[in-house]
Design a protein around this motif. Structure first.
Motif, short mmCIF file in Angstrom:
data_model
loop_
_atom_site.label_atom_id
_atom_site.label_comp_id
_atom_site.label_asym_id
_atom_site.label_seq_id
_atom_site.Cartn_x
_atom_site.Cartn_y
_atom_site.Cartn_z
N LYS A 91 62.94 42.26 -20.45
CA LYS A 91 63.61 42.84 -21.62
C LYS A 91 65.12 42.93 -21.45
O LYS A 91 65.86 42.75 -22.40
N ASN A 92 65.55 43.27 -20.24
CA ASN A 92 66.98 43.56 -20.06
C ASN A 92 67.67 42.60 -19.11
O ASN A 92 68.88 42.69 -18.91
N GLY A 93 66.90 41.72 -18.49
CA GLY A 93 67.53 40.81 -17.53
C GLY A 93 67.96 41.54 -16.26
O GLY A 93 68.88 41.11 -15.58
N VAL A 94 67.30 42.63 -15.98
CA VAL A 94 67.63 43.38 -14.77
C VAL A 94 66.40 43.41 -13.88
O VAL A 94 65.36 43.93 -14.26
N GLY A 95 66.49 42.83 -12.71
CA GLY A 95 65.35 42.73 -11.81
C GLY A 95 65.18 43.97 -10.95
O GLY A 95 65.77 45.02 -11.21
N LYS A 96 64.35 43.83 -9.92
CA LYS A 96 64.07 44.96 -9.04
C LYS A 96 65.37 45.46 -8.41
O LYS A 96 66.27 44.68 -8.12
N ASP A 97 65.44 46.76 -8.21
CA ASP A 97 66.61 47.41 -7.61
C ASP A 97 67.89 47.15 -8.41
O ASP A 97 68.98 47.04 -7.85
N GLY A 98 67.74 47.00 -9.72
CA GLY A 98 68.91 46.91 -10.58
C GLY A 98 69.68 45.61 -10.48
O GLY A 98 70.84 45.53 -10.89
N LYS A 99 69.05 44.58 -9.96
CA LYS A 99 69.74 43.29 -9.82
C LYS A 99 69.92 42.63 -11.19
O LYS A 99 68.94 42.40 -11.89
N HIS A 100 71.15 42.35 -11.55
CA HIS A 100 71.40 41.70 -12.84
C HIS A 100 71.16 40.21 -12.75
O HIS A 100 71.78 39.53 -11.95
N LEU A 101 70.26 39.71 -13.58
CA LEU A 101 69.91 38.29 -13.52
C LEU A 101 70.84 37.46 -14.39
O LEU A 101 71.42 37.96 -15.36
N TYR A 102 70.95 36.22 -14.03
CA TYR A 102 71.73 35.28 -14.84
C TYR A 102 70.85 34.79 -15.99
O TYR A 102 69.63 34.64 -15.83
N PRO A 103 71.47 34.52 -17.12
CA PRO A 103 70.65 34.18 -18.30
C PRO A 103 70.04 32.78 -18.26
O PRO A 103 69.46 32.34 -19.25
N ALA A 104 70.13 32.09 -17.12
CA ALA A 104 69.35 30.85 -16.99
C ALA A 104 67.87 31.23 -17.02
O ALA A 104 67.02 30.44 -17.39
N MET A 105 67.56 32.43 -16.58
CA MET A 105 66.24 33.02 -16.83
C MET A 105 66.31 33.47 -18.29
O MET A 105 67.15 34.31 -18.64
N PRO A 106 65.46 32.89 -19.16
CA PRO A 106 65.70 33.11 -20.61
C PRO A 106 65.36 34.50 -21.13
O PRO A 106 64.74 34.63 -22.18
N TYR A 107 65.80 35.55 -20.43
CA TYR A 107 65.52 36.88 -20.96
C TYR A 107 66.21 37.13 -22.30
O TYR A 107 65.74 37.95 -23.09
N PRO A 108 67.33 36.42 -22.60
CA PRO A 108 67.88 36.63 -23.95
C PRO A 108 66.91 36.19 -25.06
O PRO A 108 67.12 36.52 -26.22
N SER A 109 65.86 35.44 -24.71
CA SER A 109 64.79 35.15 -25.67
C SER A 109 63.58 36.06 -25.43
O SER A 109 63.02 36.62 -26.37
N TYR A 110 63.21 36.20 -24.15
CA TYR A 110 61.99 36.94 -23.83
C TYR A 110 62.05 38.41 -24.27
O TYR A 110 61.02 39.03 -24.46
N HIS A 111 63.26 38.94 -24.42
CA HIS A 111 63.34 40.37 -24.73
C HIS A 111 62.70 40.67 -26.08
O HIS A 111 62.38 41.82 -26.37
N LEU A 112 62.47 39.63 -26.91
CA LEU A 112 61.82 39.87 -28.20
C LEU A 112 60.33 40.14 -28.04
O LEU A 112 59.66 40.55 -28.99
N MET A 113 59.78 39.89 -26.85
CA MET A 113 58.32 40.04 -26.67
C MET A 113 57.95 41.53 -26.68
O MET A 113 58.61 42.34 -26.04
N PRO A 114 56.84 41.88 -27.39
CA PRO A 114 56.40 43.27 -27.37
C PRO A 114 55.89 43.67 -25.99
O PRO A 114 55.43 42.83 -25.23
N ASP A 115 55.99 44.97 -25.68
CA ASP A 115 55.59 45.48 -24.36
C ASP A 115 54.18 45.03 -23.99
O ASP A 115 53.91 44.68 -22.85
N GLU A 116 53.31 45.03 -24.98
CA GLU A 116 51.91 44.72 -24.69
C GLU A 116 51.79 43.31 -24.10
O GLU A 116 51.09 43.09 -23.12
N ASP A 117 52.53 42.36 -24.70
CA ASP A 117 52.47 40.99 -24.21
C ASP A 117 53.08 40.87 -22.82
O ASP A 117 52.59 40.13 -21.96
N VAL A 118 54.16 41.61 -22.61
CA VAL A 118 54.80 41.58 -21.29
C VAL A 118 53.84 42.15 -20.24
O VAL A 118 53.72 41.60 -19.14
N ASP A 119 53.11 43.20 -20.62
CA ASP A 119 52.17 43.80 -19.68
C ASP A 119 51.02 42.84 -19.38
O ASP A 119 50.56 42.74 -18.24
#
Lengths: 407, 242
Positions: A91-119
């Motif tokens: 959702k936020n592009g922030v990995g474990k321990d607060g690591k900020h990910l680069y948007p090559a990981m498409p979280y700017p798209s994935y953040h639209l996914m509802p929690d249920e689907d992510v779970d």
């Protein structure tokens, strides 16, 4: 009454152990489908490697990033992560321990996914084989290797929020819009990027170049988009890799094999409905229709002769190809794009179509790098852009030389 | 996988099979494929002589120019590169008879049994040209290249029929047959091998070369095919006007 009640109890007692397991496997099943929609394997697996144990290096405008191991291995994968860590990544592009990910990981798209689907996706990822394989994701040069930079990027470019349906549109349209913008992350390839590597939202799905390929305009615009494809043609293309005229090449081959060919038909219909609606009323499709070059132009003449000897056997003198085997070049968007990356790349390197359940042939185009000079590639490319009703500017030998140098 | 590795893997597979351990590689899903794959034909190295010595070049050029004289059908054998073709063949595996069994015993055989001698083609050219050179000087009173075309033809005919005797063990008839055959190969083979310059012989006989799509001609009967030939290197020669 009492008997009835005890009967009901007995049934539920009998049923419940099965139901828990069922529910869990149902969730894993659904999560697997989310992984298909999101095509996680495209980046996080590599040919010959174990599923999700790390991918091929990605070239980004800033440098190289390697998609890490996301199997449940505790040391080198995400085995020590919590569900909350995973949600935060998606959702936020922030990995474990607060690591900020680069948007090559498409979280700017994935953040639209509802929690249920992510779970569900999380539940599924827990079940894949853990692989011990350390991947150093960050191979960017300074200053881009400073993850803290991403905080600023996110602030500029990205607002995590769930998908907002458009009430005026049908449920199918909304599902399509969600799939394309969300998990399907089609814009990752098809939307041009700003200097900061973010999607240019005004130009969504209007075509972009990536690693020597051109991901064309897939809006409903007639000439430069796919506005003249029928809904069924789009569905066939995404499901089988071929719609009879066009056969996918390059990075789209993988997107089809690993993702869209495994999507449910309803979802593909929804995607087609949505794509055809984008910019559908943009009549002229951006700019004037160019005029074809005259057939007595010197490049056209040389190109026609090369085409006859080297290409016509497969693509046909009429440029119509052969259904599902050789793509039509007449009327092909890939051939007439202003950006000639795909065109040059395909002629030089060759290409192989998608291998799907419905179309297992995966026809291939041979490489011509060794036997056509830069001029000859330019001539034949110019020719196929300007015969059979096609019209597009000539291709220069220099452009071919540059592409050859880059490969 | 390029073809070379494919060939090596099959070779390994065959060895494995022969030793009783079949190691098949099963491929499921899509057929393997690689970008930029291709086994380009290697054209002969241009310029210079790899086998012939200067005297042999002079002689060969004079010979092929009589076997294929320049006329309104084609340029001469020499101008078409026939000597270059033979030179590169003799410098390569053909010259050393790499494909022939070359261990003794060497016994005279029947004509139907083919060549039975111990000399490789390279050896036959070396010995044959020297012996022919000498025999012509002795018999015709001048070196071959200085003779009139008529005399040259006579010398070659006598070599062909066996009338002109060559010194040493050289079989003149067989040598002539070899030179004629190799000259024709040089004239008609793909230019990639050094001869058939500008696809001259193909233009002469109307052979379209390595074209592979004639579907638009299938229903056009009794018409000559108008398109010029194509080499396996891809060079296209436009048909002459008309």
């Amino acid at each position: 009454m009492k008997t009835l009640l005890s009967l009901a109890l007995a049934t539920s007692a009998l049923a419940s152990p099965a139901t828990a397991a069922d529910l869990q496997s149902f969730q894993v099943e659904k999560g697997h489908y989310q992984a298909i929609l999101g095509d996680c394997a495209a980046c996080h697996s590599k040919a010959g490697g174990k599923l999700y144990s790390g991918g091929e290096p990605l070239e980004t405008p800033f440098g190289t990033l390697v998609p890490p191991n996301i199997t449940p291995d505790r040391e080198t994968g995400i085995g020590a992560w919590t569900k909350a860590d995973f949600r935060n990544t998606m959702k936020n592009g922030v990995g474990k321990d607060g690591k900020h990910l680069y948007p090559a990981m498409p979280y700017p798209s994935y953040h639209l996914m509802p929690d249920e689907d992510v779970d569900d996706l999380w539940a599924y990822l827990q079940t894949v084989e853990p692989v011990h394989h350390a991947v150093e994701a960050n191979q960017l040069p300074f200053p881009f290797n400073q993850r803290i930079v991403m905080r600023g990027w996110n602030w500029l470019n990205f607002e995590p929020e769930p998908f907002q349906p458009d009430e005026k549109q049908s449920a199918e349209w909304n599902r399509g819009a969600y799939l394309v913008q969300g998990p399907g992350h089609c814009g990752t390839c098809h939307t041009p990027k700003s200097a900061l590597g973010a999607d240019e939202s005004d130009a969504a799905l209007q075509g972009a170049t990536l690693q020597g390929w051109y991901a064309p305009n897939i809006t409903g615009q007639k000439r430069i988009g796919i506005g003249d494809w029928s809904k069924n043609q789009i569905v066939a293309y995404l499901k089988t890799g071929s719609n009879g005229h066009a056969i996918a090449a390059g990075p789209m081959v993988e997107a089809i094999q690993d993702s869209t060919s495994q999507m449910k038909d309803d979802d593909l219909q929804a995607i087609a409905t949505y794509l055809l609606s984008v910019k559908a009323d943009d009549e002229d499709g951006g700019g004037e229709q160019p005029k074809p070059l005259a057939s007595d132009d010197s490049q056209m003449k040389a190109g026609a002769e090369i085409y006859r000897t080297s290409c016509a056997a497969c693509h046909g003198m009429d440029g119509k190809g052969a259904e599902h085997l050789f793509p039509a070049l007449a009327g092909s968007a890939a051939v007439q794009q202003d950006d000639v990356s795909t065109l040059i790349h395909v002629i030089l390197a060759g290409a192989k179509g998608p291998y799907t359940k419905d179309r297992p042939t995966a026809p291939a185009m041979p490489s011509f790098a060794f036997h056509l000079s830069d001029e000859q590639v330019a001539d034949v490319a110019t020719y196929i852009r300007n015969d059979w009703g096609n019209a597009a500017p000539a291709v220069s030998a220099d452009a071919v030389g540059d592409a050859r140098g880059a490969d | 996988m390029n073809r070379r590795t494919f060939l090596t893997t099959t070779a390994v597979g065959l060895v494995a099979l022969a030793s009783g351990v079949a190691q098949a590689r099963s491929i499921s899903g899509a057929v393997p494929w690689e970008a930029f794959a291709g086994e380009p034909p290697t054209p002969v190295t241009p310029g210079g002589w790899h086998f012939f010595q200067p005297r042999e070049v002079v002689l060969m050029e004079a010979i092929v120019d009589r076997l294929i004289p320049a006329d309104d059908l084609s340029p001469s054998g020499r101008d078409c590169g026939c000597v270059v073709y033979v030179d590169r063949q003799l410098a390569g595996s053909f010259g050393e008879a790499a494909r022939l069994y070359m261990k003794g015993p060497f016994l005279p055989g029947l004509p139907t049994q083919g060549y039975q001698n111990s000399l490789t083609p390279a050896g036959r050219y070396r010995a044959g040209l020297a012996a022919f050179d000498k025999a012509v000087s002795d018999t015709f009173g001048g070196r071959f290249e200085t003779l009139s075309p008529g005399k040259q033809d006579q010398a070659l005919s006598e070599l062909e029929t066996g009338k002109l005797k060559l010194s040493g063990k050289v079989d003149g008839k067989g040598f002539f047959a070899l030179v004629l055959e190799n000259t024709m190969e040089g004239f008609f083979a793909d230019p990639v091998h050094g001869g058939n310059r500008d696809m001259a012989s193909w233009k002469m006989i109307g052979f379209p070369g390595a074209r592979y799509d004639y579907r638009d001609w299938v229903d056009q009967h009794d018409k000559p095919y108008p398109r010029g030939p194509v080499s396996i290197l891809g060079n296209i020669v436009q048909a002459k006007a008309g």
